[in-house]
Design a protein around this motif. Sequence first.
Motif, short mmCIF file in Angstrom:
data_model
loop_
_atom_site.label_atom_id
_atom_site.label_comp_id
_atom_site.label_asym_id
_atom_site.label_seq_id
_atom_site.Cartn_x
_atom_site.Cartn_y
_atom_site.Cartn_z
N LEU A 1 34.27 43.15 37.47
CA LEU A 1 33.40 44.24 37.87
C LEU A 1 31.96 43.76 37.95
CD1 LEU A 1 34.89 47.03 35.59
CD2 LEU A 1 35.36 46.60 38.00
N THR A 2 31.24 44.18 38.95
CA THR A 2 29.86 43.73 39.12
C THR A 2 28.91 44.42 38.16
OG1 THR A 2 29.48 45.38 40.85
CG2 THR A 2 30.15 43.19 41.54
N ARG A 3 29.26 45.62 37.69
CA ARG A 3 28.36 46.35 36.79
C ARG A 3 28.39 45.80 35.37
NH1 ARG A 3 32.57 50.17 37.64
NH2 ARG A 3 33.72 50.54 35.75
N GLY A 4 29.38 45.01 35.01
CA GLY A 4 29.46 44.43 33.69
C GLY A 4 29.88 45.43 32.63
N GLN B 1 29.29 47.97 29.67
CA GLN B 1 28.25 48.88 29.21
C GLN B 1 28.65 49.44 27.86
OE1 GLN B 1 27.74 51.83 32.19
NE2 GLN B 1 26.97 50.40 33.72
N ARG C 1 22.62 54.10 27.78
CA ARG C 1 23.46 52.91 27.92
C ARG C 1 22.57 51.70 28.14
NH1 ARG C 1 29.14 53.76 28.31
NH2 ARG C 1 29.45 55.95 28.40
#
Length: 60
Positions: free
Chosen positions: A45-48, A50, A59
């Motif tokens: 996932l690009t958002r990593g 959280q 967050r």
Amino acid sequence: MSERAAPFYCPYCGDEDLRPSDEGHGAWECGACNRAFRLKFLGLLTRGLQRADHEGDERI
């Protein structure tokens, strides 16, 4: 690259009677519910990751 990862249980019935299928890479058969399924890694996932902050609802 390491060997392929094996599922621990059937995603449909939860039984552990699994065996690799002849249908190709990532294909598995469940002996308990007589279903066949395929597992596939899609990517990272690009958002990593959280995490929720313990002191607030923000967050990182």
